[in-house]
Design an enzyme around this catalytic site. Structure first.
Site, PDB file in Angstrom:
ATOM      1  N   SER A 216       0.828  -1.199   0.000  1.00  0.00           N
ATOM      2  CA  SER A 216       0.000   0.000   0.000  1.00  0.00           C
ATOM      3  C   SER A 216       0.871   1.261   0.000  1.00  0.00           C
ATOM      4  O   SER A 216       1.596   1.511  -0.951  1.00  0.00           O
ATOM      5  CB  SER A 216      -0.960  -0.047   1.192  1.00  0.00           C
ATOM      6  OG  SER A 216      -1.965   0.917   1.081  1.00  0.00           O
ATOM      7  N   ASP A 316     -10.010  -4.247  -4.604  1.00  0.00           N
ATOM      8  CA  ASP A 316      -9.236  -3.157  -4.008  1.00  0.00           C
ATOM      9  C   ASP A 316      -9.505  -1.861  -4.766  1.00  0.00           C
ATOM     10  O   ASP A 316      -9.387  -1.827  -5.990  1.00  0.00           O
ATOM     11  CB  ASP A 316      -7.748  -3.504  -4.096  1.00  0.00           C
ATOM     12  CG  ASP A 316      -6.834  -2.501  -3.407  1.00  0.00           C
ATOM     13  OD1 ASP A 316      -7.333  -1.479  -2.898  1.00  0.00           O
ATOM     14  OD2 ASP A 316      -5.617  -2.757  -3.384  1.00  0.00           O
ATOM     15  N   HIS A 346      -7.764  -5.277  -0.579  1.00  0.00           N
ATOM     16  CA  HIS A 346      -6.609  -4.537  -0.063  1.00  0.00           C
ATOM     17  C   HIS A 346      -6.297  -5.052   1.341  1.00  0.00           C
ATOM     18  O   HIS A 346      -7.192  -5.369   2.119  1.00  0.00           O
ATOM     19  CB  HIS A 346      -6.947  -3.049  -0.009  1.00  0.00           C
ATOM     20  CG  HIS A 346      -5.761  -2.172   0.208  1.00  0.00           C
ATOM     21  ND1 HIS A 346      -5.003  -1.673  -0.824  1.00  0.00           N
ATOM     22  CD2 HIS A 346      -5.196  -1.699   1.345  1.00  0.00           C
ATOM     23  CE1 HIS A 346      -4.025  -0.933  -0.343  1.00  0.00           C
ATOM     24  NE2 HIS A 346      -4.120  -0.935   0.973  1.00  0.00           N
TER      25      HIS A 346
END
Length: 376
Positions: A216, A316, A346
């Site tokens: 991320s 995601d 995610h």
């Protein structure tokens, strides 16, 4: 006649309960839920999720994640940011990671500090128990440049170290809003340079075999570090990574993608989270969102970069920009291995202990990392 559990409706967000009591209930749900989930058979998970699969854009959501998300929403947990409260949000992420079941993964671990542009940077070094010289991965944790620390990603770093048979150096870079952009970038780059210079003498790692990676926000920092290292090497000399391991990365702060609309609510990372993270990261900062230090996809040139192993998740909101970065790198002549984990959300790498698709996806990406680093 089927009855719902008494009081469940009252626990939804918006009910008239003191906020602290609600958070305590939510924390209990998280702690109990993640310990029970791995033991529930897949057919039972489907039944507990009202017997329906979640299918969006041709992808079917992993049953374990589906049950976790649906149960969390019942108790008012949706997303990572808690009431726009930095302290509560950090505690929430830490609680999720600490609640994960399973025994500790045994590798050799040492806490240390390394020099940074604004003082010492805390770090944690992981070495496979067998010893011997291996490649070194400089790892940057996720958390929207606002949350996360060495402990929230400790299990993932241990697993990566053991199963990829590499050393890992996890970096506790400065967080926003206390330290807005580009503080995290500066720490991330300084940590890579230091690790490259000291890989052999400090850790006994293979000299010149240093990669960067992260999930991320950490994937974003990894991509940015690769670009900064390339530019420094071109004009001033300096080290460059041998690989970039980008796990569902944020690559364009200006993007309004289709996946952002499809998965902006209900799939762990929400659009509200993303906007809130950006606000914290850019507060009191003079860095433009289109600056490549924030949006590596918008860099003037993407040529001459380290080979990339990129993972995107099917559910995601950041999926499309991860794919766009892979496509742009390829167009610029950079070698790319894009892994599409269609059933996952995610953050699944922090949930590998739950089993199911999260465990399988994490194992795939660590195996791929090992294979790539064996060839560079």
């Amino acid at each position: 006649m089927t009855k719902s559990l008494p009081g469940v409706a009252d626990l939804r967000l918006g009910a008239n309960h003191p906020r602290m009591w609600t958070r305590r209930v939510q924390g209990t749900v998280v702690n109990v839920g993640v310990k029970v989930l791995p033991w529930i058979p897949t057919p039972a998970k489907r039944i507990l999720s009202a017997g329906r699969s979640v299918i969006i854009d041709g992808n079917t959501l992993d049953p374990t994640l589906q049950l976790m998300l649906s149960t969390s929403r019942i108790f008012g947990v949706d997303g990572l940011a808690v009431d726009d409260d930095i302290v509560a949000s950090r505690a929430h992420m830490r609680a999720i990671c600490e609640a994960m079941p399973g025994p500790q993964i045994h590798v050799d671990v040492t806490d240390l500090s390394i020099p940074g542009p604004a003082g010492e940077i805390p770090a944690r070094h992981y070495r496979p128990s067998g010893g011997g010289a291996t490649p070194l991965l400089v790892f940057y944790h996720g958390g929207g440049w606002t949350l996360g620390d060495l402990d929230t990603h400790d299990a993932l770093c241990r697993l990566t170290c053991r199963d990829a048979d590499i050393q890992v150096l996890s970096i506790d870079y400065r967080l926003a809003p206390e330290h807005p952009a580009p503080a995290a970038v500066e720490d991330a780059y300084a940590a890579f340079v230091w690790a490259h210079e000291h890989a052999s003498d400090e850790f006994g790692a293979l000299p010149g075999r240093v990669a960067v990676g992260g999930d991320s926000a950490g994937g974003n920092l990894s991509a940015v570090v690769c670009q900064l290292a390339r530019d420094k090497a071109r004009y001033e000399g300096g080290p460059t990574p041998v690989l970039q391991w980008l796990l569902y990365p944020r690559t364009d702060f200006t993007a309004q993608t289709r996946s952002m609309g499809l998965f902006g609510n209900g799939f762990l990372l929400t659009k509200r989270d993303i906007d809130w993270f950006h606000t914290q990261y850019l507060r009191d900062s003079d860095v433009d969102p289109a600056d490549p230090r924030l949006s590596p996809l918008l860099a003037e040139s993407l040529s001459g970069l380290a080979p990339a192993l990129i993972a995107v998740a099917g559910f995601d909101p950041l999926r499309d920009e991860g794919e766009s970065y892979a496509k742009a790198l390829r167009a610029a002549g950079t070698a790319v291995d894009l892994r599409y984990l269609g059933s996952l959300t995610h953050g699944f790498l922090n949930l590998f202990q739950l089993g199911g698709g999260s465990a399988a996806g994490t194992n795939e990406l660590i195996s791929a990392l090992r294979a790539h680093l064996s060839r560079v």
